[in-house]
Write a protein that holds these residues in place. Structure first.
Motif, short mmCIF file in Angstrom:
data_model
loop_
_atom_site.label_atom_id
_atom_site.label_comp_id
_atom_site.label_asym_id
_atom_site.label_seq_id
_atom_site.Cartn_x
_atom_site.Cartn_y
_atom_site.Cartn_z
N LEU A 1 6.08 -0.61 2.07
CA LEU A 1 5.09 -0.64 3.25
C LEU A 1 4.73 0.76 3.48
O LEU A 1 4.00 1.88 3.78
N ASP A 2 6.13 1.57 3.57
CA ASP A 2 6.47 2.79 4.58
C ASP A 2 7.02 3.65 3.73
O ASP A 2 7.63 4.82 3.33
N PRO B 1 6.08 5.20 -1.15
CA PRO B 1 5.29 6.32 -1.96
C PRO B 1 4.06 4.89 -2.87
O PRO B 1 3.10 5.12 -2.75
N ARG B 2 4.84 4.13 -2.98
CA ARG B 2 4.76 3.43 -4.23
C ARG B 2 3.85 2.06 -3.36
O ARG B 2 3.16 2.22 -3.77
N GLY B 3 4.23 1.96 -2.71
CA GLY B 3 3.49 0.81 -1.30
C GLY B 3 2.95 1.02 -0.52
O GLY B 3 1.24 0.73 -0.48
N ARG B 4 2.45 2.70 -0.52
CA ARG B 4 1.40 3.12 0.30
C ARG B 4 0.07 3.21 -0.92
O ARG B 4 -1.26 3.11 -0.65
N ILE B 5 0.11 3.93 -2.46
CA ILE B 5 -0.11 3.85 -2.95
C ILE B 5 -0.71 2.57 -3.14
O ILE B 5 -1.96 2.29 -3.82
N TYR B 6 -0.42 0.86 -3.66
CA TYR B 6 -0.69 0.06 -3.20
C TYR B 6 -1.52 0.10 -2.37
O TYR B 6 -2.64 -0.47 -2.87
N LEU B 7 -1.83 0.20 -0.98
CA LEU B 7 -3.07 0.12 -0.20
C LEU B 7 -3.42 1.42 -0.51
O LEU B 7 -4.65 0.43 0.16
N ILE B 8 -3.44 2.13 -1.08
CA ILE B 8 -4.46 2.94 -1.12
C ILE B 8 -5.36 2.41 -1.85
O ILE B 8 -6.83 2.29 -1.73
N LYS B 9 -4.74 2.03 -3.39
CA LYS B 9 -5.78 1.32 -4.09
C LYS B 9 -6.49 0.41 -3.45
O LYS B 9 -8.05 -0.04 -3.52
N ALA C 1 -5.94 -2.65 10.21
CA ALA C 1 -4.73 -1.53 11.08
C ALA C 1 -3.63 -1.77 10.41
O ALA C 1 -2.41 -1.16 10.68
N SER C 2 -3.32 -2.93 9.46
CA SER C 2 -1.37 -2.99 9.13
C SER C 2 -2.05 -1.82 7.70
O SER C 2 -1.09 -0.85 7.70
N THR C 3 -3.19 -1.43 7.05
CA THR C 3 -2.34 -0.84 6.05
C THR C 3 -3.06 1.19 7.01
O THR C 3 -2.40 1.83 6.67
#
Ligand code: SF4
Ligand code: SF4
Length: 424
Positions: A45-46, A48-56, A67-69
Protein backbone atom coordinates in the motif's frame (compact mmCIF):
# COMPACT_ATOMS: atom_id res chain seq x y z
CA UNK A 1 -7.13 -1.90 -14.70
CA UNK A 2 -10.91 -2.28 -14.76
CA UNK A 3 -12.88 0.61 -13.35
CA UNK A 4 -16.56 0.94 -12.52
CA UNK A 5 -17.36 4.65 -12.53
CA UNK A 6 -21.01 5.36 -13.30
CA UNK A 7 -22.04 7.34 -16.38
CA UNK A 8 -23.00 10.18 -14.08
CA UNK A 9 -19.51 10.19 -12.51
CA UNK A 10 -17.87 10.13 -15.94
CA UNK A 11 -19.76 13.29 -16.88
CA UNK A 12 -17.38 15.04 -14.47
CA UNK A 13 -14.33 15.81 -16.64
CA UNK A 14 -11.91 15.32 -13.73
CA UNK A 15 -13.25 11.85 -12.95
CA UNK A 16 -13.23 11.06 -16.67
CA UNK A 17 -9.50 11.99 -16.71
CA UNK A 18 -8.86 9.78 -13.68
CA UNK A 19 -10.74 6.90 -15.32
CA UNK A 20 -8.57 7.16 -18.46
CA UNK A 21 -5.39 7.18 -16.34
CA UNK A 22 -6.48 4.27 -14.14
CA UNK A 23 -7.36 2.13 -17.13
CA UNK A 24 -3.80 2.40 -18.43
CA UNK A 25 -2.40 0.57 -15.38
CA UNK A 26 -1.86 -3.14 -16.09
CA UNK A 27 -0.87 -4.05 -12.48
CA UNK A 28 2.59 -5.19 -13.63
CA UNK A 29 4.26 -3.80 -10.51
CA UNK A 30 7.46 -2.69 -12.28
CA UNK A 31 7.03 0.67 -10.52
CA UNK A 32 7.31 -0.86 -7.05
CA UNK A 33 11.05 -1.55 -7.41
CA UNK A 34 11.87 2.14 -7.88
CA UNK A 35 9.43 3.62 -5.38
CA UNK A 36 11.35 5.01 -2.36
CA UNK A 37 8.54 4.39 0.13
CA UNK A 38 8.08 0.79 -1.01
CA UNK A 39 11.84 0.21 -0.93
CA UNK A 40 11.96 1.57 2.66
CA UNK A 41 8.68 0.26 4.11
CA UNK A 42 8.01 -2.88 2.04
CA UNK A 43 4.22 -2.42 2.20
CA UNK A 44 2.30 -2.84 -1.08
CA UNK A 45 0.00 0.00 0.00
CA UNK A 46 3.06 2.26 0.10
CA UNK A 47 3.90 1.38 -3.51
CA UNK A 48 2.55 3.15 -6.61
CA UNK A 49 0.45 0.13 -7.57
CA UNK A 50 -1.05 -0.09 -4.07
CA UNK A 51 -1.79 3.63 -4.01
CA UNK A 52 -3.40 3.45 -7.45
CA UNK A 53 -5.81 0.80 -6.10
CA UNK A 54 -6.59 2.95 -3.06
CA UNK A 55 -7.20 6.03 -5.24
CA UNK A 56 -9.43 4.04 -7.60
CA UNK A 57 -11.55 2.77 -4.68
CA UNK A 58 -11.76 6.22 -3.12
CA UNK A 59 -12.78 8.02 -6.33
CA UNK A 60 -15.19 5.30 -7.47
CA UNK A 61 -17.00 5.27 -4.16
CA UNK A 62 -17.20 9.06 -4.23
CA UNK A 63 -17.11 9.12 -0.45
CA UNK A 64 -14.93 10.87 2.08
CA UNK A 65 -11.37 9.52 2.22
CA UNK A 66 -10.72 7.10 5.10
CA UNK A 67 -7.80 7.21 7.54
CA UNK A 68 -5.93 4.25 6.05
CA UNK A 69 -6.09 5.64 2.50
CA UNK A 70 -4.96 9.06 3.71
CA UNK A 71 -2.00 7.52 5.56
CA UNK A 72 -0.66 5.89 2.39
CA UNK A 73 -1.40 8.88 0.16
CA UNK A 74 0.34 11.20 2.63
CA UNK A 75 3.40 8.95 2.61
CA UNK A 76 3.79 9.35 -1.17
CA UNK A 77 6.61 11.78 -1.98
CA UNK A 78 5.18 12.72 -5.41
CA UNK A 79 8.73 11.99 -6.56
CA UNK A 80 7.32 10.45 -9.77
CA UNK A 81 10.02 7.80 -9.95
CA UNK A 82 7.12 5.43 -10.71
CA UNK A 83 6.28 7.40 -13.86
CA UNK A 84 9.81 6.97 -15.19
CA UNK A 85 9.59 3.21 -14.64
CA UNK A 86 6.02 2.56 -15.81
CA UNK A 87 5.94 0.86 -19.24
CA UNK A 88 2.25 1.73 -19.76
CA UNK A 89 2.52 5.49 -19.49
CA UNK A 90 0.33 5.84 -16.40
CA UNK A 91 0.28 9.52 -15.43
CA UNK A 92 0.58 8.93 -11.70
CA UNK A 93 1.22 12.64 -11.09
CA UNK A 94 -2.26 13.63 -12.22
CA UNK A 95 -3.78 10.78 -10.23
CA UNK A 96 -2.05 11.59 -6.94
CA UNK A 97 -2.75 15.32 -7.41
CA UNK A 98 -6.44 14.54 -7.79
CA UNK A 99 -6.34 12.17 -4.82
CA UNK A 100 -4.74 14.80 -2.59
CA UNK A 101 -7.37 17.36 -3.60
CA UNK A 102 -10.12 14.82 -2.77
CA UNK A 103 -8.51 14.09 0.62
CA UNK A 104 -8.22 17.80 1.38
CA UNK A 105 -11.90 18.35 0.59
CA UNK A 106 -13.37 15.28 2.31
CA UNK A 107 -11.10 14.07 5.12
CA UNK A 108 -11.32 15.49 8.62
CA UNK A 109 -7.68 15.74 9.72
CA UNK A 110 -6.74 16.28 13.36
CA UNK A 111 -6.55 19.87 14.52
CA UNK A 112 -2.74 19.68 14.80
CA UNK A 113 -2.41 18.27 11.28
CA UNK A 114 -4.70 20.92 9.82
CA UNK A 115 -2.79 23.66 11.61
CA UNK A 116 0.57 22.37 10.42
CA UNK A 117 -0.60 22.20 6.80
CA UNK A 118 -2.21 25.62 6.96
CA UNK A 119 0.95 27.08 8.51
CA UNK A 120 3.27 25.64 5.85
CA UNK A 121 1.02 26.75 3.02
CA UNK A 122 0.49 30.23 4.42
CA UNK A 123 4.08 30.94 5.40
CA UNK A 124 6.15 29.33 2.65
CA UNK A 125 4.23 30.81 -0.28
CA UNK A 126 4.63 34.39 1.00
CA UNK A 127 8.27 35.52 0.84
CA UNK A 128 7.97 38.35 3.38
CA UNK A 129 6.18 36.17 5.93
CA UNK A 130 8.59 33.33 5.20
CA UNK A 131 11.64 35.54 5.77
CA UNK A 132 10.30 36.72 9.14
CA UNK A 133 9.40 33.16 10.16
CA UNK A 134 12.85 31.86 9.29
CA UNK A 135 14.45 34.56 11.41
CA UNK A 136 12.34 33.36 14.36
CA UNK A 137 13.02 29.71 13.57
CA UNK A 138 16.78 30.35 13.52
CA UNK A 139 16.56 31.68 17.09
CA UNK A 140 14.47 28.68 18.19
CA UNK A 141 16.66 26.14 16.37
CA UNK A 142 18.46 24.94 19.56
CA UNK A 143 15.04 23.75 20.80
CA UNK A 144 14.72 21.22 17.95
CA UNK A 145 16.12 18.27 19.99
CA UNK A 146 13.82 19.15 22.93
CA UNK A 147 10.76 19.14 20.67
CA UNK A 148 11.93 15.84 19.21
CA UNK A 149 12.21 14.35 22.73
CA UNK A 150 8.63 15.45 23.48
CA UNK A 151 7.40 13.73 20.32
CA UNK A 152 6.82 16.95 18.37
CA UNK A 153 8.74 15.56 15.42
CA UNK A 154 7.26 17.78 12.73
CA UNK A 155 7.94 20.99 14.61
CA UNK A 156 11.44 19.72 15.34
CA UNK A 157 11.97 18.98 11.63
CA UNK A 158 10.80 22.50 10.72
CA UNK A 159 13.32 24.09 13.07
CA UNK A 160 16.15 21.80 11.99
CA UNK A 161 15.66 22.81 8.36
CA UNK A 162 15.78 26.54 9.09
CA UNK A 163 19.21 27.92 8.16
CA UNK A 164 21.18 29.66 10.92
CA UNK A 165 21.47 32.80 8.80
CA UNK A 166 19.75 34.03 5.67
CA UNK A 167 21.35 35.80 2.75
CA UNK A 168 20.41 39.49 2.53
CA UNK A 169 17.93 40.39 -0.22
CA UNK A 170 19.94 41.50 -3.23
CA UNK A 171 19.89 45.06 -4.56
CA UNK A 172 18.07 45.70 -7.85
CA UNK A 173 19.95 44.20 -10.72
CA UNK A 174 21.32 46.51 -13.40
CA UNK A 175 21.29 44.80 -16.77
CA UNK A 176 23.31 45.92 -19.79
CA UNK A 177 21.36 48.00 -22.31
CA UNK A 178 20.46 46.83 -25.82
CA UNK A 179 20.32 43.10 -25.23
CA UNK A 180 18.80 41.44 -28.27
CA UNK A 181 16.83 38.61 -26.69
CA UNK A 182 14.54 38.53 -23.68
CA UNK A 183 13.28 35.82 -21.29
CA UNK A 184 11.06 35.76 -18.22
CA UNK A 185 12.41 34.28 -14.98
CA UNK A 186 10.36 32.79 -12.14
CA UNK A 187 11.14 34.69 -8.93
CA UNK A 188 10.05 31.85 -6.64
CA UNK A 189 8.72 32.02 -3.09
CA UNK A 190 11.03 29.81 -0.99
CA UNK A 191 14.07 30.20 -3.21
CA UNK A 192 13.86 34.00 -3.35
CA UNK A 193 14.25 34.04 0.45
CA UNK A 194 16.57 31.09 1.07
CA UNK A 195 18.94 31.73 -1.81
CA UNK A 196 18.34 34.78 -4.04
CA UNK A 197 21.88 34.33 -5.38
CA UNK A 198 20.63 31.52 -7.65
CA UNK A 199 18.52 33.86 -9.77
CA UNK A 200 21.23 36.48 -9.55
CA UNK A 201 23.70 34.05 -11.10
CA UNK A 202 21.13 33.21 -13.77
CA UNK A 203 20.68 36.87 -14.72
CA UNK A 204 24.45 37.49 -14.86
CA UNK A 205 25.04 34.40 -16.99
CA UNK A 206 22.21 35.10 -19.43
CA UNK A 207 23.15 38.79 -19.73
CA UNK A 208 26.67 37.73 -20.64
CA UNK A 209 25.25 35.78 -23.56
CA UNK A 210 23.12 38.69 -24.77
CA UNK A 211 19.81 37.91 -23.08
CA UNK A 212 17.73 40.30 -21.00
CA UNK A 213 15.94 38.74 -18.06
CA UNK A 214 12.64 39.90 -16.58
CA UNK A 215 11.92 38.36 -13.20
CA UNK A 216 8.26 37.65 -12.40
CA UNK A 217 6.51 40.14 -10.14
CA UNK A 218 4.47 37.24 -8.74
CA UNK A 219 6.68 34.98 -6.59
CA UNK A 220 4.81 31.69 -6.09
CA UNK A 221 3.78 29.25 -8.84
CA UNK A 222 1.42 27.27 -6.54
CA UNK A 223 3.51 24.10 -6.43
CA UNK A 224 3.66 23.82 -2.62
CA UNK A 225 -0.10 24.28 -2.22
CA UNK A 226 -0.71 21.86 -5.09
CA UNK A 227 1.31 19.10 -3.42
CA UNK A 228 -0.67 19.49 -0.21
CA UNK A 229 -3.96 19.09 -2.11
CA UNK A 230 -4.92 22.71 -1.56
CA UNK A 231 -6.40 23.01 -5.01
CA UNK A 232 -8.09 26.40 -4.71
CA UNK A 233 -4.95 28.04 -3.33
CA UNK A 234 -2.76 26.35 -5.96
CA UNK A 235 -4.99 27.48 -8.82
CA UNK A 236 -5.14 31.04 -7.45
CA UNK A 237 -1.30 31.17 -7.43
CA UNK A 238 -1.22 29.61 -10.91
CA UNK A 239 -3.69 32.12 -12.39
CA UNK A 240 -1.75 35.06 -10.95
CA UNK A 241 1.50 33.67 -12.37
CA UNK A 242 -0.10 33.02 -15.77
CA UNK A 243 -1.40 36.61 -15.91
CA UNK A 244 2.04 37.94 -14.98
CA UNK A 245 3.89 35.88 -17.61
CA UNK A 246 1.27 36.18 -20.34
CA UNK A 247 1.71 39.97 -20.20
CA UNK A 248 5.43 39.70 -21.00
CA UNK A 249 6.86 39.66 -24.50
CA UNK A 250 9.46 36.93 -23.89
CA UNK A 251 10.74 34.02 -25.92
CA UNK A 252 10.86 31.63 -22.94
CA UNK A 253 10.06 31.40 -19.25
CA UNK A 254 13.16 30.25 -17.43
CA UNK A 255 12.83 28.40 -14.11
CA UNK A 256 15.64 27.66 -11.66
CA UNK A 257 13.72 25.44 -9.21
CA UNK A 258 12.82 22.14 -10.84
CA UNK A 259 9.90 21.53 -8.47
CA UNK A 260 8.30 24.75 -9.71
CA UNK A 261 9.18 23.86 -13.30
CA UNK A 262 7.25 20.60 -13.09
CA UNK A 263 4.15 22.45 -11.90
CA UNK A 264 4.36 25.36 -14.38
CA UNK A 265 4.83 22.93 -17.26
CA UNK A 266 1.59 21.27 -16.08
CA UNK A 267 -0.47 24.49 -15.98
CA UNK A 268 -2.19 23.50 -19.22
CA UNK A 269 -3.54 20.37 -17.56
CA UNK A 270 -4.33 22.01 -14.24
CA UNK A 271 -6.50 24.67 -15.90
CA UNK A 272 -7.78 22.73 -18.90
CA UNK A 273 -11.38 22.96 -17.68
CA UNK A 274 -11.21 26.69 -16.91
CA UNK A 275 -12.67 28.40 -19.98
CA UNK A 276 -11.07 31.74 -19.12
CA UNK A 277 -7.55 30.41 -18.47
CA UNK A 278 -7.15 27.16 -20.45
CA UNK A 279 -5.58 28.73 -23.54
CA UNK A 280 -3.37 31.18 -21.62
CA UNK A 281 -2.25 28.44 -19.23
CA UNK A 282 -1.24 26.15 -22.09
CA UNK A 283 0.66 29.03 -23.74
CA UNK A 284 2.62 29.85 -20.57
CA UNK A 285 3.31 26.16 -19.92
CA UNK A 286 4.56 25.80 -23.49
CA UNK A 287 7.17 28.51 -22.93
CA UNK A 288 8.44 27.15 -19.60
CA UNK A 289 11.97 25.75 -19.58
CA UNK A 290 14.32 24.69 -16.84
CA UNK A 291 17.33 27.00 -16.94
CA UNK A 292 19.51 24.13 -18.16
CA UNK A 293 17.16 23.49 -21.10
CA UNK A 294 17.47 27.14 -22.11
CA UNK A 295 21.25 27.20 -21.63
CA UNK A 296 21.62 24.07 -23.77
CA UNK A 297 20.07 25.98 -26.68
CA UNK A 298 22.76 28.66 -26.38
CA UNK A 299 25.57 26.24 -27.18
CA UNK A 300 27.92 27.64 -24.57
CA UNK A 301 31.65 27.45 -25.38
CA UNK A 302 33.98 24.89 -23.83
CA UNK A 303 35.20 26.13 -20.44
CA UNK A 304 38.24 25.56 -18.26
CA UNK A 305 36.57 25.24 -14.83
CA UNK A 306 38.04 22.74 -12.39
CA UNK A 307 36.56 20.70 -9.56
CA UNK A 308 34.97 17.32 -8.83
CA UNK A 309 31.21 17.78 -8.88
CA UNK A 310 28.66 15.19 -7.80
CA UNK A 311 25.38 15.96 -9.56
CA UNK A 312 22.23 15.19 -7.55
CA UNK A 313 19.30 15.08 -9.94
CA UNK A 314 16.14 16.28 -8.19
CA UNK A 315 13.12 14.02 -8.72
CA UNK A 316 11.25 16.93 -10.27
CA UNK A 317 14.15 17.32 -12.72
CA UNK A 318 14.66 13.70 -13.79
CA UNK A 319 11.16 12.24 -13.28
CA UNK A 320 8.90 15.31 -13.37
CA UNK A 321 10.54 17.07 -16.31
CA UNK A 322 12.47 14.12 -17.78
CA UNK A 323 15.68 16.15 -17.86
CA UNK A 324 18.23 13.43 -17.25
CA UNK A 325 21.61 14.42 -18.69
CA UNK A 326 21.51 18.09 -19.72
CA UNK A 327 22.76 19.65 -16.45
CA UNK A 328 25.67 17.21 -16.23
CA UNK A 329 26.56 17.83 -19.90
CA UNK A 330 26.59 21.61 -19.34
CA UNK A 331 28.82 21.25 -16.28
CA UNK A 332 31.23 18.98 -18.16
CA UNK A 333 31.35 21.40 -21.09
CA UNK A 334 32.25 24.15 -18.62
CA UNK A 335 35.22 22.04 -17.50
CA UNK A 336 34.04 20.35 -14.29
CA UNK A 337 34.53 16.65 -13.66
CA UNK A 338 31.02 15.35 -12.99
CA UNK A 339 29.85 12.15 -11.29
CA UNK A 340 26.32 10.83 -11.14
CA UNK A 341 25.07 9.50 -7.80
CA UNK A 342 24.50 5.75 -7.24
CA UNK A 343 20.77 4.98 -6.83
CA UNK A 344 20.26 8.47 -8.22
CA UNK A 345 16.62 7.71 -9.09
CA UNK A 346 15.68 7.69 -5.38
CA UNK A 347 14.37 10.83 -3.69
CA UNK A 348 16.43 12.73 -1.07
CA UNK A 349 13.28 13.13 1.06
CA UNK A 350 12.79 16.84 0.50
CA UNK A 351 9.71 16.71 -1.75
CA UNK A 352 8.17 20.12 -1.10
CA UNK A 353 6.88 20.07 2.47
CA UNK A 354 7.31 16.30 2.86
CA UNK A 355 10.45 16.61 5.01
CA UNK A 356 8.37 18.51 7.60
CA UNK A 357 5.18 16.45 7.31
CA UNK A 358 6.85 13.00 7.18
CA UNK A 359 10.18 13.64 8.93
CA UNK A 360 11.04 10.02 9.74
CA UNK A 361 10.86 8.73 6.17
CA UNK A 362 12.44 11.95 4.88
CA UNK A 363 15.40 11.60 7.25
CA UNK A 364 16.06 8.00 6.22
CA UNK A 365 16.00 9.02 2.55
CA UNK A 366 18.25 12.01 3.21
CA UNK A 367 20.83 9.92 5.03
CA UNK A 368 20.90 7.32 2.26
CA UNK A 369 21.22 10.05 -0.38
CA UNK A 370 24.11 11.83 1.30
CA UNK A 371 26.04 8.61 1.85
CA UNK A 372 25.47 7.65 -1.81
CA UNK A 373 26.70 11.09 -2.90
CA UNK A 374 29.80 10.85 -0.72
CA UNK A 375 30.86 7.58 -2.39
CA UNK A 376 31.73 9.72 -5.42
CA UNK A 377 34.21 11.79 -3.32
CA UNK A 378 32.97 15.20 -4.51
CA UNK A 379 34.41 18.62 -3.76
CA UNK A 380 31.07 20.19 -4.69
CA UNK A 381 27.48 18.88 -4.88
CA UNK A 382 25.37 20.47 -7.60
CA UNK A 383 21.63 20.25 -8.03
CA UNK A 384 18.78 22.18 -9.59
CA UNK A 385 16.22 22.51 -6.81
CA UNK A 386 16.29 24.61 -3.64
CA UNK A 387 14.35 21.96 -1.67
CA UNK A 388 17.06 19.34 -2.23
CA UNK A 389 19.79 21.88 -1.42
CA UNK A 390 18.17 22.71 1.94
CA UNK A 391 17.44 19.08 2.79
CA UNK A 392 20.95 17.81 2.04
CA UNK A 393 22.78 20.82 3.50
CA UNK A 394 21.59 19.84 7.00
CA UNK A 395 24.03 16.90 6.96
CA UNK A 396 26.40 17.43 4.07
CA UNK A 397 30.09 17.97 4.79
CA UNK A 398 30.44 19.12 1.16
CA UNK A 399 29.03 22.47 -0.09
CA UNK A 400 25.87 22.41 -2.17
CA UNK A 401 25.34 24.82 -5.03
CA UNK A 402 22.87 25.27 -7.83
CA UNK A 403 24.06 24.14 -11.28
CA UNK A 404 23.60 27.65 -12.67
CA UNK A 405 25.89 29.14 -9.99
CA UNK A 406 28.70 26.85 -11.15
CA UNK A 407 28.04 27.72 -14.79
CA UNK A 408 28.02 31.44 -14.00
CA UNK A 409 31.37 31.01 -12.21
CA UNK A 410 32.81 28.98 -15.09
CA UNK A 411 31.82 31.65 -17.63
CA UNK A 412 33.18 34.70 -15.86
CA UNK A 413 31.00 35.21 -12.77
CA UNK A 414 32.10 35.19 -9.13
CA UNK A 415 33.00 32.03 -7.24
CA UNK A 416 29.81 30.96 -5.36
CA UNK A 417 30.05 32.14 -1.78
CA UNK A 418 28.61 28.82 -0.58
CA UNK A 419 31.82 27.07 -1.61
CA UNK A 420 33.37 28.88 1.35
CA UNK A 421 30.30 28.76 3.61
CA UNK A 422 27.93 25.79 3.09
CA UNK A 423 24.18 26.61 3.21
CA UNK A 424 23.57 25.08 6.64
S1 SF4 B 1 5.52 9.28 -6.53
FE1 SF4 B 1 7.35 8.36 -5.60
S2 SF4 B 1 6.73 7.79 -3.52
FE2 SF4 B 1 4.84 8.19 -4.69
S3 SF4 B 1 4.22 6.18 -5.46
FE3 SF4 B 1 5.47 7.13 -7.09
S4 SF4 B 1 7.56 6.40 -6.71
FE4 SF4 B 1 6.38 6.01 -4.83
S1 SF4 C 1 4.39 0.12 -13.65
FE1 SF4 C 1 2.65 1.31 -14.47
S2 SF4 C 1 1.24 -0.25 -15.28
FE2 SF4 C 1 2.68 -1.33 -13.92
S3 SF4 C 1 1.66 -1.34 -11.90
FE3 SF4 C 1 2.98 0.47 -11.95
S4 SF4 C 1 1.64 2.12 -12.66
FE4 SF4 C 1 0.58 0.19 -13.17
Amino acid sequence: MQTSFTAEQLADPKLADANTTLRKCVHCGFCTATCPTYVLLGDELDSPRGRIYLIKEMLEQGKAADASTVKHIDRCLSCLSCMTTCPSGVNYMHLIDQARAHVEKTYNRTLGDRFMRWLLDFVMTRPTVFRLSLAGAALARPLAPVLQAFGLKRMSAMLSLAPATLPRPLPDRLQPAKLKRRVGLLKGCVQSVMDPGINDATVRLLNRFGIEVIESTVPCCGSLSHHMGKEDAALAHARAMIDAFAALDVEAIVITASGCGTTIKDYGHMLQHDAQYAEKAARVAGKALDVTEFLAKLELPTGTAQGRVSYHSACSMQHGQRIKTLPQALLRRAGFTVSDVPDGHLCCGSAGTYNMLQPEIATRLRDKKISDILTTAPEIIATGNIGCMTQLATVSPVPLVHTVELLDWAYGGPRPDKLNHPLA
